[in-house]
Design an enzyme around this catalytic site. Structure first.
Site, mmCIF file in Angstrom:
data_model
loop_
_atom_site.group_PDB
_atom_site.id
_atom_site.type_symbol
_atom_site.label_atom_id
_atom_site.label_comp_id
_atom_site.label_asym_id
_atom_site.label_seq_id
_atom_site.Cartn_x
_atom_site.Cartn_y
_atom_site.Cartn_z
ATOM 1 N NE ARG A 1 -4.289 -1.656 1.712
ATOM 2 C CZ ARG A 1 -5.203 -2.089 2.568
ATOM 3 N NH1 ARG A 1 -5.039 -1.906 3.856
ATOM 4 N NH2 ARG A 1 -6.293 -2.686 2.133
ATOM 5 C CE LYS B 1 -16.900 -11.576 7.605
ATOM 6 N NZ LYS B 1 -15.946 -10.990 6.729
ATOM 7 N N GLY C 1 -8.093 -9.039 0.719
ATOM 8 C CA GLY C 1 -6.834 -9.411 1.371
ATOM 9 C C GLY C 1 -6.400 -10.838 1.107
ATOM 10 N N GLY D 1 -12.846 -4.106 0.674
ATOM 11 C CA GLY D 1 -14.226 -3.641 0.888
ATOM 12 C C GLY D 1 -14.640 -2.609 -0.152
HETATM 13 P P1 AMP Z 1 -14.154 -13.030 3.723
HETATM 14 O O1 AMP Z 1 -13.647 -12.001 4.682
HETATM 15 O O2 AMP Z 1 -15.641 -13.124 3.681
HETATM 16 O O3 AMP Z 1 -13.532 -12.918 2.350
HETATM 17 O O4 AMP Z 1 -13.697 -14.431 4.302
HETATM 18 C C1 AMP Z 1 -12.366 -14.837 4.382
HETATM 19 C C2 AMP Z 1 -12.298 -16.008 5.300
HETATM 20 O O5 AMP Z 1 -13.128 -17.022 4.815
HETATM 21 C C3 AMP Z 1 -10.936 -16.615 5.430
HETATM 22 O O6 AMP Z 1 -10.440 -16.339 6.707
HETATM 23 C C4 AMP Z 1 -11.180 -18.110 5.220
HETATM 24 O O7 AMP Z 1 -10.545 -18.900 6.183
HETATM 25 C C5 AMP Z 1 -12.672 -18.215 5.369
HETATM 26 N N1 AMP Z 1 -13.228 -19.390 4.682
HETATM 27 C C6 AMP Z 1 -13.086 -19.727 3.394
HETATM 28 N N2 AMP Z 1 -13.698 -20.885 3.126
HETATM 29 C C7 AMP Z 1 -14.251 -21.321 4.274
HETATM 30 C C8 AMP Z 1 -15.005 -22.457 4.645
HETATM 31 N N3 AMP Z 1 -15.301 -23.404 3.758
HETATM 32 N N4 AMP Z 1 -15.403 -22.572 5.935
HETATM 33 C C9 AMP Z 1 -15.079 -21.608 6.825
HETATM 34 N N5 AMP Z 1 -14.376 -20.509 6.535
HETATM 35 C C10 AMP Z 1 -13.958 -20.358 5.269
#
Ligand code: AMP
Length: 393
Positions: free
Chosen positions: A37, A198, A350, A373
């Protein structure tokens, strides 16, 4: 998109220029562990310095919750910036107040001053007008180059623009151009890969891209709510939020050109721990006592073929729990597929960026966004407050 002014459109010679940058970098103690960054802001900083401006930089770092906390000081960033610029960077003890006023007033063209973390004040995130005015009083021109913070209406990202002529820096301009091209006539096939935990964060993106993208490939934890609404057993897999949301998305996509593609197999384990005993199962056979932690090899193959056919790619979010081996395999394979593709590729967020960087593949991507974001909100079709606040051409 708004036709905003950039640093090229104003006279900066001999002026004091207050630049909002995104120096929210990871630190290990006093060491910057990833300076991407900081590097991304260099074109704007160098342009301003070369064209006779005195440059006052401001940023947030982490979430100090409105209190002065040395753990979130920007001092380590000043040191790294000094190395990268090859010239001294003065570090202010604060971001407003008498001493900072004096330092700003004494700053000469070609010199750089970095203000202390703006989030040491709750007025920053509250977008307090007096705080914004105090920041603005340090300079004559405001440049916003913090694309990563453009989705926030804070004092340093929007408030200051009420008091000073406000223009975009080169990073802001580049991010908006690259992301904007995804929404305005992307070359088909347009393949969008979404993962992570999420659904709620990415639902707006899916909604806005239905009818625009040819394929929406869904991996990571957010695939499970989609599998569940199709009547599949998902065991202990992640499933946050209301199932009417994925249901609505699947229905909305029907009758459009957009195909939503879900995993056909997953890697399951009993526990979310490093090196947990694991197995690959088809999505029709997820055991009730296990959780899906990565996409399986058949899914990697399927996603890979679609990625290889793409002319345009947007990727956000890991395909599995990529921080814990061996659940990083799906994300790594997808990173390789995106890097190998000849398509215009844009990657944000990230974890996806980290996966590419770790694999040494980032240089093969057309545009690696500095804003997770902010890039999602942009692709959702939302107006970013930090962009709205800029002066029009
Ligand atoms: P996000 O901030 O929504 O992009 O989520 C990122 C996070 O999603 C990372 O820390 C991953 O470990 C988690 N993640 C990805 N796939 C899975 C899964 N199948 N079950 C639980 N967590 C997950």
């Amino acid at each position: 998109m708004k036709d905003f002014k950039t640093v090229r459109d104003i006279d900066i010679k001999g002026k004091k220029v207050l630049v909002r940058v995104d120096f929210n970098v990871p630190l290990n103690g006093e060491t910057v562990t990833d300076d991407t960054r900081i590097r991304a802001a260099l074109p704007t900083i160098n342009y301003l310095l070369e064209n006779g401006a005195a440059v006052i930089l401001m940023s947030h770092l982490g979430r100090p919750k409105g209190k002065k906390d040395p753990k979130y000081s920007l001092r380590p960033v000043a040191l790294r910036l000094h190395e990268l610029l090859g010239k001294p960077v003065e570090m202010a003890p604060d971001c407003i107040g008498e001493e900072v006023q004096k330092m700003a007033a004494a700053l000469q063209p070609g010199q750089v001053l970095l203000l202390e973390n703006v989030r040491f004040y709750p007025q920053e995130t509250d977008n307090d007008p007096q705080f914004a005015k105090d920041l603005a009083s340090l300079a004559e021109i405001y440049v916003n180059d913090a694309f990563g913070a453009a989705h926030r209406a804070h004092a340093s990202t929007t408030g200051v623009a009420q008091y000073l002529p406000a223009v975009a820096g080169f990073l802001m301009e580049k991010e908006l151009r690259e992301l904007g091209q995804l929404l305005d006539n992307p070359q088909s096939p347009f393949v969008v890969l979404l993962g992570g935990a999420k659904v709620s964060d990415k639902i707006g993106v899916m909604q806005n891209l239905i009818g625009k993208a040819d394929y929406l490939l869904v991996g990571g934890g957010m695939a499970f709510p989609f599998l569940k609404v199709q009547g599949l057993e998902i065991g202990k897999s992640l499933c946050d939020g209301d199932l009417s949301v994925p249901q609505g998305i699947l229905e909305k996509a029907k009758g459009t050109k957009t195909q939503i593609v879900l995993p056909v197999d997953v890697v399951v384990a009993e526990e979310l721990v490093e090196d947990a005993p694991h197995q690959v199962v088809d999505v029709e056979a997820i055991p009730a006592d296990k959780m899906g932690l990565d996409i399986g090899p058949k899914t990697v193959e399927k996603f890979g073929q679609i990625i290889a056919s793409a002319k345009t790619i947007f990727w956000n979010g890991p395909m599995g729990v990529f921080e814990k081996k061996p659940f990083d395999q799906g994300t790594r394979a997808v990173a390789q597929a995106v890097a190998d593709s000849q398509a215009r590729s844009v990657v944000g967020g990230g974890d996806s960026v980290a996966a590419l960087t770790q694999a040494g593949l980032a240089a093969k991507i057309t545009h690696v966004s500095t804003g997770g974001g902010a890039s999602l909100e942009f692709i959702e079709g939302r107006q970013l407050p930090g962009v709205e606040a800029l002066a029009s051409k």
